[in-house]
Each structure stands twice: as structure tokens, then as C-alpha cells.
Design a protein around this motif. Sequence first.
Motif, PDB file in Angstrom:
ATOM      1  N   GLN A  30       0.835  -1.207   0.000  1.00 33.62           N
ATOM      2  CA  GLN A  30       0.000   0.000   0.000  1.00 33.62           C
ATOM      3  C   GLN A  30       0.871   1.260   0.000  1.00 33.62           C
ATOM      4  N   ARG A  31       1.881   1.237  -0.848  1.00 35.56           N
ATOM      5  CA  ARG A  31       2.797   2.372  -0.998  1.00 35.56           C
ATOM      6  C   ARG A  31       2.760   2.857  -2.443  1.00 35.56           C
ATOM      7  N   THR A  32       3.230   4.073  -2.652  1.00 39.13           N
ATOM      8  CA  THR A  32       3.348   4.651  -3.988  1.00 39.13           C
ATOM      9  C   THR A  32       4.818   4.848  -4.315  1.00 39.13           C
ATOM     10  N   TRP A  33       5.072   5.209  -5.570  1.00 39.43           N
ATOM     11  CA  TRP A  33       6.448   5.538  -5.941  1.00 39.43           C
ATOM     12  C   TRP A  33       6.960   6.709  -5.101  1.00 39.43           C
ATOM     13  N   PHE A  34       6.090   7.665  -4.802  1.00 42.39           N
ATOM     14  CA  PHE A  34       6.505   8.828  -4.021  1.00 42.39           C
ATOM     15  C   PHE A  34       6.933   8.405  -2.610  1.00 42.39           C
ATOM     16  N   ASP A  35       6.225   7.436  -2.032  1.00 43.27           N
ATOM     17  CA  ASP A  35       6.625   6.895  -0.726  1.00 43.27           C
ATOM     18  C   ASP A  35       8.002   6.246  -0.826  1.00 43.27           C
ATOM     19  N   PHE A  36       8.225   5.519  -1.913  1.00 44.48           N
ATOM     20  CA  PHE A  36       9.509   4.844  -2.104  1.00 44.48           C
ATOM     21  C   PHE A  36      10.639   5.871  -2.225  1.00 44.48           C
ATOM     22  N   PHE A  37      10.412   6.950  -2.992  1.00 46.01           N
ATOM     23  CA  PHE A  37      11.430   7.997  -3.142  1.00 46.01           C
ATOM     24  C   PHE A  37      11.793   8.606  -1.785  1.00 46.01           C
ATOM     25  N   ILE A  38      10.772   8.853  -0.967  1.00 39.19           N
ATOM     26  CA  ILE A  38      11.010   9.431   0.364  1.00 39.19           C
ATOM     27  C   ILE A  38      11.851   8.484   1.214  1.00 39.19           C
ATOM     28  N   ASP A  39      11.554   7.180   1.139  1.00 34.02           N
ATOM     29  CA  ASP A  39      12.327   6.200   1.903  1.00 34.02           C
ATOM     30  C   ASP A  39      13.779   6.163   1.453  1.00 34.02           C
ATOM     31  N   VAL A  46      21.121   7.942  -3.075  1.00 39.79           N
ATOM     32  CA  VAL A  46      21.444   8.939  -4.102  1.00 39.79           C
ATOM     33  C   VAL A  46      20.821   8.491  -5.425  1.00 39.79           C
ATOM     34  N   PHE A  47      20.116   9.397  -6.073  1.00 36.34           N
ATOM     35  CA  PHE A  47      19.515   9.092  -7.372  1.00 36.34           C
ATOM     36  C   PHE A  47      20.502   9.492  -8.471  1.00 36.34           C
ATOM     37  N   LYS A  48      21.080   8.481  -9.123  1.00 33.21           N
ATOM     38  CA  LYS A  48      22.061   8.752 -10.177  1.00 33.21           C
ATOM     39  C   LYS A  48      21.404   8.986 -11.533  1.00 33.21           C
ATOM     40  N   GLU A 141      11.174  10.283 -24.065  1.00 37.68           N
ATOM     41  CA  GLU A 141      11.838  10.021 -22.794  1.00 37.68           C
ATOM     42  C   GLU A 141      12.724  11.198 -22.412  1.00 37.68           C
ATOM     43  N   ILE A 142      12.603  11.628 -21.168  1.00 39.13           N
ATOM     44  CA  ILE A 142      13.487  12.643 -20.594  1.00 39.13           C
ATOM     45  C   ILE A 142      14.481  11.891 -19.723  1.00 39.13           C
ATOM     46  N   ARG A 143      15.743  11.915 -20.089  1.00 46.01           N
ATOM     47  CA  ARG A 143      16.754  11.143 -19.369  1.00 46.01           C
ATOM     48  C   ARG A 143      17.620  12.090 -18.544  1.00 46.01           C
ATOM     49  N   LEU A 144      17.575  11.884 -17.233  1.00 47.27           N
ATOM     50  CA  LEU A 144      18.211  12.809 -16.293  1.00 47.27           C
ATOM     51  C   LEU A 144      19.226  12.071 -15.430  1.00 47.27           C
ATOM     52  N   LYS A 145      20.359  12.714 -15.193  1.00 47.33           N
ATOM     53  CA  LYS A 145      21.407  12.114 -14.376  1.00 47.33           C
ATOM     54  C   LYS A 145      21.901  13.109 -13.327  1.00 47.33           C
ATOM     55  N   ASN A 146      22.476  12.565 -12.255  1.00 47.53           N
ATOM     56  CA  ASN A 146      23.127  13.354 -11.205  1.00 47.53           C
ATOM     57  C   ASN A 146      22.215  14.454 -10.645  1.00 47.53           C
ATOM     58  N   ASP A 147      22.652  15.701 -10.654  1.00 46.36           N
ATOM     59  CA  ASP A 147      21.868  16.783 -10.058  1.00 46.36           C
ATOM     60  C   ASP A 147      20.520  16.952 -10.734  1.00 46.36           C
TER      61      ASP A 147
END
Length: 282
Positions: A30-39, A46-48, A141-147
Amino acid sequence: MVSPDEDKGCLLELKGKGCRQFENFLLAQQRTWFDFFIDVFRIGGVFKRIDLAINDKTGVLDIPFLAAKCHNEECVSVFRSFKNYRSGELVQGEEKLDMGNTLYIGSLKSDVYFCIYQKDYEQYVKHGTSLEDTDVKNRLEIRLKNDRAYHAIVDLMSFEDAGRTAFSIINRYIRFVDKDENKRRSSWKVNAAWQRFLDLGENRKISLTTKPEPYTFDKTLRWLARQVAPTWKLATKLDEVNETTVMKDMLQQAKLTKRHQKLLMQQAMTTEDVIQIFKEED
């Protein structure tokens, strides 16, 4: 992927199929992706890299048209480069008329770039799915890295609106226009077809979650069909000719490892079974 060096921690990489399968576990908890990001943030993760994909199911995005706009300097962007590839099949030395198109806007080495491609052709090449049976025609697709990835995740957690995040990035970096020799390039009017695509996205809230999909054995079966089945058939024919039972004996003597047994159990379980197990554990 886990390193023996504890200081390096672990790396979790989820591609498209992996994301769809991971959503089953999020659903069970019963979680969302947003919950996962917060965890992830909470434990110092770190999100690469993160890719945001927009599926075009009606053919609004005309990739050859957009590529022509780029060649004609009618793409106003902070990027200095773009690449357009046409991919097709070679049949008896001749190229087929029906060909897919992929447009890259921005350098593939930069921390942000765009990839627009014909998803229906990709599915045709990978799985043999007919173009008519593919729901998604094109994908941006928007591909984002690092900052850039970090700031996108923060925006997603702040507003919980994938459409807002995606289209704000698009509007920041690219704009397709119609050339007007009587005006400065910065004043050229936004192309009507491109504006229609932007309006479709900004007038609706886009969910970050798509349809969850359980793990399937399809990839392994396709590998068997391509790499093993022809040799297996040959060996079976030789058994018939020589009146031997080599292949039958081989199957009887083969032992399933713990990994194979686990896969067998997973395949026998439905998505609902997995969700129920998680609920019982909670």
C-alpha cells in the motif's frame, strides 16, 4: 548490485519491465512511488539517473517531422546537438520501406537529454508485435542524471504530479517553432502540432504508476526458442535415427537448483497471491 566494499553500498537499477514488476510490491505494501522515493532519501540514497517517459498512443508526435524541424533550425533549445536515426531491417540486401525513427535532442553524455522514438517499431523488432496491435505509437523520454535527476525527484515528491514535472522540463529545454523570416528567431511562433502535444499533457494529471506486471518467463522462452530449440531438435532427430535416448536421459538427470525451484514457485503464484503474502506479513 552489491559491492563487497561496504562503503560503496548497493546499486538498484530498474528498467521498464523491472519498474512494472516492482509496482506489484508497492501495491502489496500500500505504498506509492513517491513513498519509495522518500524512503530512499531517508536512508541517504542517491539518485544517479531517472527517466521520465511520455507515451503517445495516438501518433501526436511525428518524429520525422520533428527531425526535419531540427535540421531546419526550428527547434529552439539550450542544446547544441541532435541526432536522428532511421532503423530498419535488411531483407535480401534491400532495406524495407517501413522504418522506425529515433530522435535524440542533446548530447548523450550530458546530464539531461531527450529521446523520442517509435515505440511500435521497437516492439515489432523485439517481440514481433504487429504495428497495429501496439498501444503506444511513440515515446518521449526525458533522461536525467546526477543533479538533474535529484531535482526531478524532489519536484515529483513535492507535487506528486508526474505530468507537471515532465512537461515543465520539456518547456524549459525545447520548443519547436515555425520559421518566420520577418522576425527574430526567439519570436517565432510555437508550431501548432507541438503546441497540441503540450496542451494534451498540461490539461491532465499524469500518473507516475502504470499497470503493474508480474515477472514472466517470456524472455527465457524467447531465448530458448532462438538459441536452444534448433540444436535440441537436431539432437532429438539424431536420437530417432540412431535409436538412442540421449536427450530423454539428459532431461531425467537434470537437477533444478534452488534458483530454478524459486522461479517455478513464482510462476505458479498469481499477483493476488503475492499481494496476500505481503498483507499477511504486515
